[in-house]
Scaffold this motif. Structure first.
Motif, PDB file in Angstrom:
ATOM      1  N   SER A 119       0.799  -1.267   0.012  1.00 43.10           N
ATOM      2  CA  SER A 119       0.184  -0.049   0.007  1.00 43.10           C
ATOM      3  C   SER A 119       0.821   1.140   0.188  1.00 43.10           C
ATOM      4  N   ASP A 120       0.524   2.285  -0.837  1.00 42.26           N
ATOM      5  CA  ASP A 120       1.020   3.632  -0.619  1.00 42.26           C
ATOM      6  C   ASP A 120       0.367   4.351   0.384  1.00 42.26           C
ATOM      7  N   SER A 121      -0.387   4.147   1.259  1.00 34.42           N
ATOM      8  CA  SER A 121      -1.090   4.710   2.314  1.00 34.42           C
ATOM      9  C   SER A 121      -0.435   4.578   3.697  1.00 34.42           C
ATOM     10  N   GLU A 122      -0.200   5.605   4.431  1.00 38.80           N
ATOM     11  CA  GLU A 122       0.557   5.537   5.588  1.00 38.80           C
ATOM     12  C   GLU A 122      -0.268   5.219   6.564  1.00 38.80           C
ATOM     13  N   THR A 123      -1.507   4.793   6.391  1.00 34.67           N
ATOM     14  CA  THR A 123      -2.608   4.913   7.220  1.00 34.67           C
ATOM     15  C   THR A 123      -2.860   3.214   7.185  1.00 34.67           C
ATOM     16  N   ASP A 124      -2.391   2.620   6.189  1.00 36.65           N
ATOM     17  CA  ASP A 124      -2.517   1.149   6.128  1.00 36.65           C
ATOM     18  C   ASP A 124      -1.556   0.512   6.904  1.00 36.65           C
ATOM     19  N   THR A 125      -1.786  -0.568   7.623  1.00 33.81           N
ATOM     20  CA  THR A 125      -1.106  -1.310   8.648  1.00 33.81           C
ATOM     21  C   THR A 125      -0.611  -2.731   7.861  1.00 33.81           C
ATOM     22  N   TYR A 126       0.539  -2.926   8.102  1.00 34.66           N
ATOM     23  CA  TYR A 126       0.884  -4.258   7.430  1.00 34.66           C
ATOM     24  C   TYR A 126       1.035  -5.550   8.618  1.00 34.66           C
ATOM     25  N   SER A 127       0.597  -6.623   8.040  1.00 35.61           N
ATOM     26  CA  SER A 127       0.564  -7.773   8.975  1.00 35.61           C
ATOM     27  C   SER A 127       1.770  -8.489   8.922  1.00 35.61           C
ATOM     28  N   PRO A 128       2.229  -8.983  10.214  1.00 36.99           N
ATOM     29  CA  PRO A 128       3.652  -9.507  10.314  1.00 36.99           C
ATOM     30  C   PRO A 128       3.220 -11.078  10.544  1.00 36.99           C
ATOM     31  N   LEU A 129       4.256 -11.722   9.842  1.00 34.62           N
ATOM     32  CA  LEU A 129       4.399 -13.243   9.826  1.00 34.62           C
ATOM     33  C   LEU A 129       5.671 -13.513  10.433  1.00 34.62           C
ATOM     34  N   MET A 130       5.523 -14.325  11.526  1.00 35.07           N
ATOM     35  CA  MET A 130       6.960 -14.716  12.000  1.00 35.07           C
ATOM     36  C   MET A 130       7.430 -15.944  11.583  1.00 35.07           C
ATOM     37  N   LEU A 131       8.646 -16.118  11.066  1.00 39.59           N
ATOM     38  CA  LEU A 131       8.974 -17.180  10.468  1.00 39.59           C
ATOM     39  C   LEU A 131      10.591 -17.874  11.203  1.00 39.59           C
ATOM     40  N   THR A 132      10.642 -18.879  11.464  1.00 39.22           N
ATOM     41  CA  THR A 132      11.725 -19.454  11.941  1.00 39.22           C
ATOM     42  C   THR A 132      12.243 -20.876  11.102  1.00 39.22           C
TER      43      THR A 132
END
Length: 290
Positions: free
Chosen positions: A217-230
Motif C-alpha cells: 500500500s502507498d497509504s501511511e494509514t494502512d498497517t502491514y500484517s507480520p508473519l513470524m518465520l523460523t
C-alpha cells in the motif's frame, strides 16, 4: 556517489545504530548485562550450516556483500557464526532462562510452547532491528553524507514498520507474562532431510502464492500484517515454523495456500520467501557455491 562509496557509508553508519535493551517487557525482572544474543542458536544450529572458505569456517547471509562501481551486489561476503543473527536484545537472565527449553540438547517437539518461543525470538530480533533503524536514520550526525531522499524514505519506512509492530509486541508481552502459548496460530513443517539454511525473522509478504495482494500500500494509514518465520537446521531434519495472529486473515490465507502445496512446490515457495522477504537468513557455503 557510486555503489562502493554508498555501501561503505552504509556499513559505517550502521555500527552507530546499536541499541542495548532487553526485549522482555518487565524490566524489573532483568538481571545481568545486555547480551549479544543469537536469534538462532550458535552451537547446534549455525554450526550445522557453516563450511570452509579460504580455510575459515563461515556462513553466508543476503545482507553482507561486496560491491563494485557497476554492480551493487557483486558477490556475497562470508561471515563467522559468532556474528550471525546477533542483537543486543536480551539481558543475561532472560536470554538464558526464557530460551533454555529450546536450546542445548532439548529437541524440538512441535508444541505450542516451543513454537511460541522460537517465534517470540524471531519477533524480538526484527523489532529490535526496526528500532535501531529509526535511531540511525533520525540522527543527521550519521546520515548527512547520504542522499537525502534515501534517508527520508528509510526513516519513514522504519517508523511505519515500528508503528505496526508495537501493538503486536504488547500482545506477545501479555502472552509470555501469562504463559499462554496457544493465542498464536502456527504452521509447522518438519522436512525429513537437513537443509543448510537458518532463519529467524518477521516477514511481511506482499503477495500470496497465487498472487493475491497481502501487504502492499502507498497509504501511511494502512498497517502491514507480520508473519513470524523460523527455519532451523537439525542433524537429520529441517524445521520450519510460521506464526501469526489469528485476526490477520490475509496472513491466514497466505498460509492456507502454502499448506495445500506438495512438498516439491512448498520447498520452492519457501526458498522464494527466504530470498525475497526474510532479512535474518543464513546458509552454507556449499549451498551458495552450488
Amino acid at each position: 556517489m557510486d555503489f562502493i562509496e554508498f555501501k561503505k557509508k552504509i556499513s559505517e553508519i550502521k555500527r552507530a545504530r546499536k541499541i542495548s535493551e532487553c526485549f522482555y517487557h518487565d524490566k524489573s525482572k532483568c538481571n545481568g548485562k545486555i547480551k549479544q544474543s543469537h536469534s538462532i542458536q550458535r552451537n547446534g544450529r549455525l554450526s550445522i550450516i557453516e563450511g570452509l572458505v579460504n580455510g575459515q569456517n563461515v556462513i553466508y547471509t543476503f545482507t553482507e556483500f561486496e560491491s563494485d562501481s557497476i554492480t551493487f551486489v557483486k558477490k556475497l561476503k562470508p561471515i563467522g557464526k559468532a556474528e550471525a543473527s546477533t542483537f543486543f536484545g536480551f539481558c543475561d537472565y532472560h536470554d538464558t532462562v526464557l530460551f533454555s527449553p529450546i536450546e542445548g540438547e532439548n529437541q524440538y517437539d512441535d508444541s505450542d510452547f516451543h513454537n511460541f518461543l522460537h517465534s517470540y525470538r524471531s519477533f524480538a530480533h526484527s523489532y529490535h532491528r526496526k528500532r535501531e533503524d529509526v535511531k540511525l536514520y533520525s540522527d543527521p550526525t550519521y546520515t548527512k553524507t547520504l542522499p537525502k531522499e534515501f534517508v527520508n524514505a528509510s526513516l519513514q519506512g522504519a517508523n511505519l514498520g515500528l508503528r505496526d509492530l508495537e501493538s503486536y509486541k504488547k500482545r506477545l508481552d501479555k502472552q509470555i507474562e501469562e504463559n499462554v502459548y496457544s493465542d498464536l496460530e502456527y504452521f509447522s513443517i518438519v522436512f525429513p532431510e537437513p537443509y543448510p539454511i537458518a532463519c529467524s525473522s518477521i516477514i511481511t509478504p506482499n503477495f500470496s502464492y497465487s498472487g493475491k495482494l497481502i501487504n502492499f500500500s502507498d497509504s501511511e494509514t494502512d498497517t502491514y500484517s507480520p508473519l513470524m518465520l523460523t527455519v532451523l537446521p537439525d542433524k537429520n531434519v529441517t524445521i520450519v515454523i510460521f506464526a501469526w495472529f489469528p485476526e490477520d486473515l490475509k496472513i491466514a490465507n497466505f498460509i492456507d495456500e502454502l499448506e495445500v502445496l506438495s512438498d516439491y512446490k512448498l520447498k520452492y515457495a519457501l526458498s522464494s520467501i527466504l530470498i525475497n522477504y526474510a532479512e535474518n537468513t543464513f546458509f552454507s557455503p556449499a549451498l551458495y557455491n552450488a
